[in-house]
Write an enzyme that holds these catalytic residues in place. Structure first.
Site, PDB file in Angstrom:
ATOM      1  N   GLY A  11       0.763  -1.214   0.239  1.00  0.00           N
ATOM      2  CA  GLY A  11       0.036   0.093   0.030  1.00  0.00           C
ATOM      3  C   GLY A  11       1.177   1.250   0.017  1.00  0.00           C
ATOM      4  O   GLY A  11       0.379   2.377   0.351  1.00  0.00           O
ATOM      5  N   SER A  12       2.035   1.170  -0.459  1.00  0.00           N
ATOM      6  CA  SER A  12       3.181   2.254  -0.360  1.00  0.00           C
ATOM      7  C   SER A  12       2.366   3.365  -1.629  1.00  0.00           C
ATOM      8  O   SER A  12       2.162   4.647  -1.186  1.00  0.00           O
ATOM      9  CB  SER A  12       4.478   2.186  -0.649  1.00  0.00           C
ATOM     10  N   ASN A  13       2.137   3.014  -2.735  1.00  0.00           N
ATOM     11  CA  ASN A  13       1.490   4.040  -3.747  1.00  0.00           C
ATOM     12  C   ASN A  13       0.035   4.422  -3.222  1.00  0.00           C
ATOM     13  O   ASN A  13      -0.223   5.687  -3.410  1.00  0.00           O
ATOM     14  CB  ASN A  13       1.168   3.264  -5.058  1.00  0.00           C
ATOM     15  N   ARG A  90      -4.388  -8.935  -9.758  1.00  0.00           N
ATOM     16  CA  ARG A  90      -5.431  -9.371 -10.483  1.00  0.00           C
ATOM     17  C   ARG A  90      -5.646  -8.724 -11.772  1.00  0.00           C
ATOM     18  O   ARG A  90      -5.599  -7.533 -11.648  1.00  0.00           O
ATOM     19  CB  ARG A  90      -6.675  -9.585  -9.667  1.00  0.00           C
ATOM     20  N   LEU A  91      -5.921  -9.604 -12.643  1.00  0.00           N
ATOM     21  CA  LEU A  91      -6.093  -9.234 -14.001  1.00  0.00           C
ATOM     22  C   LEU A  91      -7.820  -8.702 -14.176  1.00  0.00           C
ATOM     23  O   LEU A  91      -8.538  -9.684 -13.633  1.00  0.00           O
ATOM     24  CB  LEU A  91      -5.722 -10.097 -14.953  1.00  0.00           C
ATOM     25  N   ASN A 112      -3.344   2.167 -13.796  1.00  0.00           N
ATOM     26  CA  ASN A 112      -2.327   1.329 -12.820  1.00  0.00           C
ATOM     27  C   ASN A 112      -0.922   1.918 -12.714  1.00  0.00           C
ATOM     28  O   ASN A 112      -0.792   2.678 -13.836  1.00  0.00           O
ATOM     29  CB  ASN A 112      -2.341  -0.127 -13.618  1.00  0.00           C
ATOM     30  N   HIS A 114       2.975   0.551 -12.856  1.00  0.00           N
ATOM     31  CA  HIS A 114       3.677  -0.761 -13.453  1.00  0.00           C
ATOM     32  C   HIS A 114       5.186  -0.195 -12.815  1.00  0.00           C
ATOM     33  O   HIS A 114       5.703   0.505 -13.337  1.00  0.00           O
ATOM     34  CB  HIS A 114       3.349  -1.012 -14.749  1.00  0.00           C
TER      35      HIS A 114
HETATM   36  C1  GRF Z   1       4.734  -1.374  -7.166  1.00  0.00           C
HETATM   37  O1  GRF Z   1       5.874  -1.749  -7.336  1.00  0.00           O
HETATM   38  C2  GRF Z   1       3.675  -1.219  -8.230  1.00  0.00           C
HETATM   39  O2  GRF Z   1       4.315  -0.649  -9.344  1.00  0.00           O
HETATM   40  C3  GRF Z   1       3.130  -2.636  -8.675  1.00  0.00           C
HETATM   41  O3  GRF Z   1       3.064  -3.053  -7.240  1.00  0.00           O
HETATM   42  C4  GRF Z   1       3.755  -2.532  -6.304  1.00  0.00           C
HETATM   43  C5  GRF Z   1       2.932  -2.037  -5.210  1.00  0.00           C
HETATM   44  O4  GRF Z   1       3.609  -1.475  -4.110  1.00  0.00           O
HETATM   45  N1  GRF Z   1       2.112  -2.634  -9.385  1.00  0.00           N
HETATM   46  P1  GRF Z   1       2.906  -0.908  -3.012  1.00  0.00           P
HETATM   47  O5  GRF Z   1       1.771  -1.853  -2.540  1.00  0.00           O
HETATM   48  O6  GRF Z   1       2.074   0.482  -3.698  1.00  0.00           O
HETATM   49  O7  GRF Z   1       3.882  -0.693  -1.882  1.00  0.00           O
END
Ligand code: GRF
Length: 201
Positions: A11-13, A90-91, A112, A114
């Site tokens: 969940g860092s993003n 998940r797709l 998303n 990536h």
């Molecule tokens: C990130 O590296 C993102 O690019 C990928 O999954 C990872 C998720 O990290 N899709 P977080 O859960 O947001 O820390």
């Protein structure tokens, strides 16, 4: 504009996005987090930041279609305008992608992030791939989501340089910092595009 988040892990993003909403870098309201299993670290982030959440474990549903119908019901109940995948493993099926399709945008209202250039690598392990491929730099990508695996149109990218003594942990840490800066910027850019398309019609 109300944002929904889908996450499976740390969940860092998610945290970077919600903080950007709070400080005005993203001009939208964080609406709801949906996670697909109860151990997701993202739940702790939501609790800390006061973001409502729903746990919809995929194993509680007979198939992907039923799971996505449950997600769609939450999207509609909470009036979510844009879905942000933040480490969602998940797709998505044509059903959910189609439900969020915006004819004016010509894209689904799902984004998303990536951990690689989606044109060079698709899948979950972008940093490991960059390291094992001996690249001198890699990239992170924000893209629209379609039915494919990391195949949607690119919104924004940023470079992540590799250093000679990088291991996976170091590279991932540096890459995540780049992701956390890029994702909020890209989301705000898409919101502005959606708003200008609305104004034009
Ligand atoms: C990130 O590296 C993102 O690019 C990928 O999954 C990872 C998720 O990290 N899709 P977080 O859960 O947001 O820390």
């Amino acid at each position: 504009m109300k944002l929904g988040f889908l996450a499976s892990g740390r969940g860092s993003n998610l945290e970077a996005l919600v903080r950007a909403c709070h400080d005005g870098r993203i001009q939208a309201e964080p609406g709801l987090l949906i996670v697909d299993h109860p151990e997701a670290g993202a739940l702790g982030v939501a609790e800390r930041l006061g973001l409502p959440y729903r746990v919809l474990p995929s194993r509680d549903y007979p198939d992907r279609a039923a799971h996505e119908r449950a997600i769609a019901a939450e999207v509609q109940r909470h009036g979510l305008d844009l879905l942000l995948l933040a480490g969602y493993r998940r797709l998505l099926s044509p059903f959910l992608v189609g439900l969020m399709f915006d004819a004016r945008l010509g894209q689904s209202r799902i984004l998303n992030i990536h951990p690689a250039d989606t044109r060079a690598y698709q899948g979950l392990h972008g940093y490991r791939w960059a390291l094992e491929s001996g690249l001198s730099q890699t990239a992170v990508t924000v893209h629209y989501v379609d039915e494919g695996m990391d195949t949607g149109a690119i919104v924004a990218q940023a470079v992540v340089p590799l250093e000679p003594d990088d291991d996976l942990e170091r590279l991932q840490r540096r890459g995540l910092a780049v992701e956390h800066a890029l994702y909020p910027r890209a989301v705000q850019q898409v919101i502005e595009e959606m708003q200008s398309l609305c104004a034009a019609f």
